[in-house]
Motif scaffolding. Structure first.
Motif, PDB file in Angstrom:
ATOM      1  N   ASN A 199     -52.928  16.275  29.935  1.00  0.00           N
ATOM      2  CA  ASN A 199     -53.932  16.989  31.125  1.00  0.00           C
ATOM      3  C   ASN A 199     -54.588  15.835  31.708  1.00  0.00           C
ATOM      4  N   THR A 200     -54.035  15.731  33.101  1.00  0.00           N
ATOM      5  CA  THR A 200     -54.772  14.681  33.873  1.00  0.00           C
ATOM      6  C   THR A 200     -56.186  14.538  33.926  1.00  0.00           C
ATOM      7  N   THR A 201     -56.706  15.999  33.989  1.00  0.00           N
ATOM      8  CA  THR A 201     -58.038  16.012  34.635  1.00  0.00           C
ATOM      9  C   THR A 201     -59.040  15.303  33.497  1.00  0.00           C
ATOM     10  N   ASN A 202     -58.908  15.489  32.135  1.00  0.00           N
ATOM     11  CA  ASN A 202     -59.791  14.902  31.360  1.00  0.00           C
ATOM     12  C   ASN A 202     -58.849  13.685  30.532  1.00  0.00           C
ATOM     13  N   GLY A 203     -57.610  13.413  30.716  1.00  0.00           N
ATOM     14  CA  GLY A 203     -56.695  12.302  30.177  1.00  0.00           C
ATOM     15  C   GLY A 203     -56.353  12.651  28.936  1.00  0.00           C
ATOM     16  N   ASP A 204     -56.670  13.692  28.296  1.00  0.00           N
ATOM     17  CA  ASP A 204     -55.966  14.096  26.957  1.00  0.00           C
ATOM     18  C   ASP A 204     -54.560  14.239  27.032  1.00  0.00           C
ATOM     19  N   PHE A 205     -54.082  13.433  26.063  1.00  0.00           N
ATOM     20  CA  PHE A 205     -52.335  13.910  26.163  1.00  0.00           C
ATOM     21  C   PHE A 205     -51.944  13.854  24.788  1.00  0.00           C
ATOM     22  N   VAL A 206     -50.514  14.230  24.642  1.00  0.00           N
ATOM     23  CA  VAL A 206     -49.906  14.423  23.410  1.00  0.00           C
ATOM     24  C   VAL A 206     -48.524  13.553  23.598  1.00  0.00           C
ATOM     25  N   PHE A 207     -48.015  13.256  22.699  1.00  0.00           N
ATOM     26  CA  PHE A 207     -46.679  13.219  22.236  1.00  0.00           C
ATOM     27  C   PHE A 207     -45.883  13.377  20.974  1.00  0.00           C
ATOM     28  N   ASP A 208     -44.684  13.771  20.936  1.00  0.00           N
ATOM     29  CA  ASP A 208     -44.162  14.128  19.539  1.00  0.00           C
ATOM     30  C   ASP A 208     -43.371  12.866  19.118  1.00  0.00           C
ATOM     31  N   VAL A 209     -43.534  12.767  17.900  1.00  0.00           N
ATOM     32  CA  VAL A 209     -42.784  11.830  17.336  1.00  0.00           C
ATOM     33  C   VAL A 209     -41.589  12.257  16.634  1.00  0.00           C
ATOM     34  N   ALA A 210     -40.369  11.855  17.115  1.00  0.00           N
ATOM     35  CA  ALA A 210     -39.011  12.273  16.542  1.00  0.00           C
ATOM     36  C   ALA A 210     -38.788  11.531  15.186  1.00  0.00           C
ATOM     37  N   GLU A 211     -39.026  10.542  15.090  1.00  0.00           N
ATOM     38  CA  GLU A 211     -38.864   9.504  13.762  1.00  0.00           C
ATOM     39  C   GLU A 211     -40.108   8.747  13.479  1.00  0.00           C
ATOM     40  N   GLY A 212     -40.693   8.921  12.453  1.00  0.00           N
ATOM     41  CA  GLY A 212     -42.031   8.220  12.140  1.00  0.00           C
ATOM     42  C   GLY A 212     -41.901   7.723  10.496  1.00  0.00           C
ATOM     43  N   TYR A 213     -42.468   6.604  10.087  1.00  0.00           N
ATOM     44  CA  TYR A 213     -42.721   6.114   8.922  1.00  0.00           C
ATOM     45  C   TYR A 213     -44.069   5.691   8.638  1.00  0.00           C
ATOM     46  N   GLY A 236     -71.710  16.423  35.551  1.00  0.00           N
ATOM     47  CA  GLY A 236     -71.793  15.217  35.324  1.00  0.00           C
ATOM     48  C   GLY A 236     -70.455  14.440  35.618  1.00  0.00           C
ATOM     49  N   ALA A 237     -70.297  13.632  34.447  1.00  0.00           N
ATOM     50  CA  ALA A 237     -68.712  12.846  34.837  1.00  0.00           C
ATOM     51  C   ALA A 237     -67.671  13.680  34.164  1.00  0.00           C
ATOM     52  N   GLU A 238     -68.183  14.770  33.521  1.00  0.00           N
ATOM     53  CA  GLU A 238     -67.032  15.312  32.778  1.00  0.00           C
ATOM     54  C   GLU A 238     -66.206  16.582  33.701  1.00  0.00           C
ATOM     55  N   ASN A 239     -64.983  16.542  33.566  1.00  0.00           N
ATOM     56  CA  ASN A 239     -64.167  17.825  34.341  1.00  0.00           C
ATOM     57  C   ASN A 239     -63.263  18.614  33.284  1.00  0.00           C
ATOM     58  N   GLN A 240     -63.257  19.884  33.421  1.00  0.00           N
ATOM     59  CA  GLN A 240     -62.440  20.523  32.383  1.00  0.00           C
ATOM     60  C   GLN A 240     -61.538  21.491  33.277  1.00  0.00           C
ATOM     61  N   THR A 241     -60.399  21.934  32.944  1.00  0.00           N
ATOM     62  CA  THR A 241     -59.548  22.853  33.702  1.00  0.00           C
ATOM     63  C   THR A 241     -59.376  24.198  33.019  1.00  0.00           C
ATOM     64  N   GLY A 242     -59.410  25.169  33.765  1.00  0.00           N
ATOM     65  CA  GLY A 242     -59.118  26.573  33.385  1.00  0.00           C
ATOM     66  C   GLY A 242     -58.259  27.080  34.240  1.00  0.00           C
ATOM     67  N   PHE A 243     -57.258  28.056  33.532  1.00  0.00           N
ATOM     68  CA  PHE A 243     -56.296  28.685  34.660  1.00  0.00           C
ATOM     69  C   PHE A 243     -55.969  30.081  34.262  1.00  0.00           C
ATOM     70  N   SER A 244     -55.749  31.051  34.981  1.00  0.00           N
ATOM     71  CA  SER A 244     -55.257  32.316  34.719  1.00  0.00           C
ATOM     72  C   SER A 244     -54.139  32.692  35.536  1.00  0.00           C
ATOM     73  N   VAL A 277     -54.850  12.241  41.926  1.00  0.00           N
ATOM     74  CA  VAL A 277     -56.057  11.243  42.382  1.00  0.00           C
ATOM     75  C   VAL A 277     -56.825  11.776  43.348  1.00  0.00           C
ATOM     76  N   GLN A 278     -56.186  12.260  44.560  1.00  0.00           N
ATOM     77  CA  GLN A 278     -56.796  12.576  45.707  1.00  0.00           C
ATOM     78  C   GLN A 278     -57.524  14.029  45.516  1.00  0.00           C
ATOM     79  N   LYS A 279     -56.893  14.707  44.606  1.00  0.00           N
ATOM     80  CA  LYS A 279     -57.515  16.093  44.283  1.00  0.00           C
ATOM     81  C   LYS A 279     -58.718  15.971  43.387  1.00  0.00           C
ATOM     82  N   GLY A 280     -58.889  14.815  42.927  1.00  0.00           N
ATOM     83  CA  GLY A 280     -59.912  14.783  41.647  1.00  0.00           C
ATOM     84  C   GLY A 280     -59.633  15.302  40.479  1.00  0.00           C
ATOM     85  N   LEU A 281     -58.005  15.414  40.234  1.00  0.00           N
ATOM     86  CA  LEU A 281     -57.463  15.874  39.025  1.00  0.00           C
ATOM     87  C   LEU A 281     -57.186  14.588  38.140  1.00  0.00           C
TER      88      LEU A 281
END
Lengths: 467, 449
Positions: free
Chosen positions: A379-393, B188-196, A256-260
């Protein structure tokens, strides 16, 4: 005790002799036992002793860190001098006299694993192996892994905190492999906690193993998951990976503090559906992420992160709390003496709501029911996340339909949490090892049955006719 | 690290093997020690500096075909006696297996250039400056690169000593260094990461300017990313993503997975398992390779093993146990994560052989496709079944050009299907640590959006 009080004081003084405004020493002695069974054989019986100390000095926002395996007074002094060598000035602060804080909760370890004969642990592993193999002839391989850890720590800092603690953890994991000759599938179950061997009085190792084996066999018959947007119902027993990824990491104060984090600057704002309350609580008895004190000597505490959709607080360690001139929430954790503490989750969960879990499924015309979650990532910076479904119907007309395999669900944390429209009155826990900055720590996650009107299912698109 | 230390460690492992030998068992002692420097910079200031040393000993004993193992970081005589006791007690509880063996001495090991004295000799101040330069290069690349997530210089010098009752007694010293950078581009309000990142055995090869600019470019080009519709299309993996997939494949190419019925490739040696363009190699002696070492975790000389050649499966990786079980020779892949683990079968420098086309040429013929530069949840891919479904972001390919950024989608399939569907291999092999791949083009895959 791993070191005498006078020695700790002397080492802190050396660490601070050329500058810095805070010094800390973390000494650890960790004894482990691990047993693994594969191919119907007890393949590995390992035991280990790992001891060491980490010393850090803070100067404003800057950290200097050193660690060593040598926990004799001379070894600690050498490591402290190595830290001090990074500074060029005079001593600025003197360590305060020690006092011992009270823990946030107390736990009893009824059967310490070092009091349990290794034969009994081996027998447990064999019992699980046998049970899994008996489930179905299509079970081709079973791996059972048992592990216990007794970690003694001594933590002392220049502000006078002195904590001695012992953490005891036991864990059993079963991985079953099934094959019908054409495809291979796997099923996994694990149980564990901050507890002694009494865990296996509550958890039936054979039943745990059968559950893993049944899942592997069932996935042989599952069809590939569909691709695209769907309504998703996540059963309580699916575990808490979703909440861990969708908002847990984004509420760690360093990010949060690092803007991430997408949650930065949003305290007091609506960040989730009013049905959502999220809590981090290491004081829950015998969960995998429980502790009396964190790895900086701060007592574990229950922290309400989100209440009825409103962001209440972040998770802090000493350094991030200091930057905001507030108190740590007791979330400063580290994998071992080799690592600097950083804000981490303990047991993180969505609080139960009011809905009947079965009714949530009945009222869903079409969708995906997640019965068991695997791992995830965010990816906390843009909030995109994934999780795996081990059992689904598939859910068809409010009923549980055919099993599907190979799906990952992807979404955006704040978006998904705002969409949640049903929250059950149940609660299911799962355990895992959470990785951040290369450090793994044990965590618990939990959630009730919840419904998300729309998430992206990463499945397979059936080929069009004639192709 | 003091060269004397290597000698001392070797003496110690020989002593421990003798100590265990007196108890009537075969033994193997493995000792590793390291010195580490880690520098983290943020906004041109040192955020964290770690200087550390670490070492420990792992002892494996063999009694009547049963294996027992114990480790310790305490090298005092009393602690070493205890390690012997515990390893012996543990062996008593294991199942006997006639293929549990220790390798004999090969009579010599290759001399490999894995220790660059510059890594230890270069002053910390110069290394701090390198980390600062890394961040400056990223910021200078584009004004929208505003946040440093992490900016690190890291190096490690290590010593490994190994001895066993079959006559192995050897040691080596090595060092590596690296730079890694994660930055955030803000608009703007958008943040994207990159790495190497770059890890190498030669300090002089570190290129802060290249790593810095690459991380910045990757962050900036993701600004404005959005989802695309669910579809089947051509997919191109950049070397980083392709290496991630290759890592998942690693376990199924070990004889251990095959013998335990956990490999997709079981019973398929000599058969076609991938597109003609795919060759996969493990090379424990690769010049400049991060995992290069004269011998593996059991004292067997490392070597080069061609696993898949032109799409045909040639063989598997072995340690001493899996080799004995099949009556073949170990490929020198008895790998140890650290002194805390027994040697299991593992990869060393593991890579896909580069092809002839440049990455641009691979994109040229694609009418519409997806160039993947990041995957999320790769650890959830199942190496046993081969099923994977991962979150992905990258760039849309239209008429052979990279047009706009994409995020929040998922790609799914099975690793075998993926290997068969490769219809282009780039000439741009890049290593990420010990795993490397060139750009890969996949004919068609499901993209969920």
């Amino acid at each position: 005790m791993l070191a005498k009080e006078a020695d700790l004081m002397a080492v802190l003084e050396i660490a601070l002799q050329r500058g810095g405004d805070f010094a800390e020493i973390f000494i650890e002695r960790k004894r482990i036992t691990s047993i693994s069974c594969e191919d119907d054989k007890i393949e590995r019986v390992n035991s280990g002793l790992d001891q060491g100390a980490g010393i850090r000095v803070l100067a404003g926002d800057r950290t200097v860190y050193s660690y060593t395996n040598d926990i004799s007074r001379e070894g600690l002094e050498k490591a402290a001098a190595q830290v001090a060598a990074a500074f060029q000035g005079e001593a600025q602060v003197k360590p305060c006299a020690f006092s011992r804080p009270r823990p946030g909760a107390d736990f009893e370890f009824r059967r310490r694993p070092d009091s349990v004969p290794v034969e009994e642990k081996v027998e447990l592993v064999q019992r699980a192996n046998k049970a899994a193999r008996e489930v179905d002839p299509r079970i081709r391989q079973v791996t059972v892994a048992y592990g216990d850890v007794i970690q003694e720590v001594t933590i002392a800092n220049s502000e006078g905190v002195l904590v001695e603690d012992e953490r005891v953890r036991c864990r059993l994991a079963v991985n079953a492999v099934a094959s019908d000759g054409k495809i291979i599938q796997t099923g996994y179950e694990a149980a564990g906690g901050l507890c002694g061997f009494e865990l296996f009085e509550e958890i039936d190792a054979a039943e745990l193993a059968r559950k893993a084996a049944r899942r592997a066999v069932q996935m042989l018959e599952a069809r590939p998951a569909p691709a695209g947007k769907m309504t998703v119902v996540m059963a309580a027993e699916a575990g808490g990976t979703m909440i861990h990824e969708a908002c847990g990491h984004g509420l760690e104060a360093d990010l949060v503090q690092k803007g991430l984090s997408v949650y930065a600057g949003k305290k007091g704002q609506q960040v989730a559906s009013p049905l959502i309350t999220v809590i981090d609580d290491p004081t829950l008895p015998s969960k995998y992420g429980s502790f009396r004190f964190d790895d900086e000597g701060a007592p574990g505490q229950r922290t309400v992160l989100i209440q009825n959709g409103i962001l209440q607080d972040y998770m802090y360690d000493y350094l991030t709390a200091r930057k905001e001139k507030r108190r740590s929430t007791g979330n400063g954790r580290r994998e071992s003496y080799q690592d600097r503490p950083i804000p981490r989750m303990s047991n993180t969960f969505i609080a139960p709501g009011n809905d009947d879990p079965e009714e949530i499924i009945r009222s869903t015309a079409r969708g995906l029911l997640v019965k068991k979650m695997g791992g995830g990532q965010v990816n906390t910076t843009n909030g995109d996340f994934v999780f795996d479904v081990a059992e689904g119907y598939l859910i068809q007309d409010g009923k549980i339909g055919p099993a599907v395999r190979g799906a990952t669900l992807t979404g955006n944390g704040p978006e998904v949490l705002r969409l949640v429209d049903r929250v059950g009155k149940d609660l299911g826990f799962s355990l895992g090892t959470c990785g951040k900055d290369g450090q793994g720590v044990p965590v618990g996650d939990a959630q009730p049955t919840i419904r998300i009107p729309e998430m992206v299912v990463g499945g397979i698109l059936e080929d069009e006719e004639g192709e | 690290m003091d060269p004397q230390l290597e000698k001392d460690y070797l003496d110690l492992v020989v002593q421990v093997v003798e100590k265990a030998g007196k108890r009537g068992v075969m033994a193997e002692a493995y000792l590793s020690g390291s010195q580490e420097l880690n520098i983290e910079v943020r906004d041109q200031e040192i955020e964290a500096l770690t200087v550390a040393s670490d070492r420990g000993l792992g002892l494996r004993v063999l009694a009547g075909g049963k294996v027992g193992f114990a480790y310790t970081t305490d090298l005092s005589p009393a602690a070493l006696d205890e390690v012997v006791d515990r390893a012996l007690a543990n062996a008593g509880l294991a199942t006997a297996d006639p293929f549990n063996r220790l390798p004999g001495s090969p009579g010599g090991y290759p001399e490999l250039a894995i220790y660059d004295p510059d890594i230890e000799a270069t002053p910390v101040a110069d290394k701090i400056e390198m980390a600062r330069k890394l961040e400056r290069e990223a910021r200078a690349f584009d004004p929208r690169v505003k946040i440093t997530e992490s900016c690190c210089y890291r190096d490690q010098t290590y010593v490994v000593a190994l001895a066993n009752s079959q006559g192995v007694a050897a040691s080596y010293r090595g060092a590596y260094c690296g730079l890694s950078l994660f930055v955030v581009a803000v608009e703007g309000a958008e943040n994207q990461t990159g790495f190497s990142l770059q890890y190498t055995l030669r300090l002089k090869e570190l290129d802060a300017a290249r790593v810095g600019r690459e991380a910045a470019a990757r962050a900036v080009r993701q600004l404005g990313a959005r989802r695309i519709e669910t579809q089947k299309a051509a997919v191109v993996f950049d070397p980083y993503v392709a290496s991630n997939f290759l890592s998942v494949l690693a376990s199924s190419l070990t004889a251990e997975a095959v013998q335990k019925g956990k490999s997709l490739f079981k019973g398929r040696v000599g058969q076609k398992v991938a597109s003609d363009m795919v060759s996969i190699i493990d090379d424990g002696r690769l010049a400049g390779g991060i995992a290069t070492a004269p011998f593996d975790g059991e004292g067997v000389p490392t070597g080069r093993t061609v696993l898949i050649e032109g799409g045909i499966l040639r063989g598997f990786l072995h340690n001493t146990y899996t080799a004995a079980r099949e009556g073949v020779k170990s490929t020198g892949n008895g790998s140890r994560g650290s002194f805390k683990t027994t040697p299991e079968v593992g990869t060393t420098n593991f890579f896909i052989q580069p092809g002839k086309l440049s990455p641009e040429e691979l994109l040229k013929d694609i009418e519409r496709g997806f160039y993947v530069t990041e995957v999320m949840g790769m650890h959830t891919a199942n190496p046993v079944s081969g099923d994977f479904s991962v979150g992905a972001s990258g760039l849309l390919i239209e008429k052979g050009e990279l047009t706009r950024p994409v995020r929040g989608v998922a790609i799914a399939g099975n690793l075998i299907g993926l290997l068969e569907a490769v219809d282009g291999v780039g000439n741009d092999l890049v290593f990420f640590g010990a795993t490397g791949s060139p750009t890969l083009r996949i004919a068609r895959m499901t993209i969920s959006g």
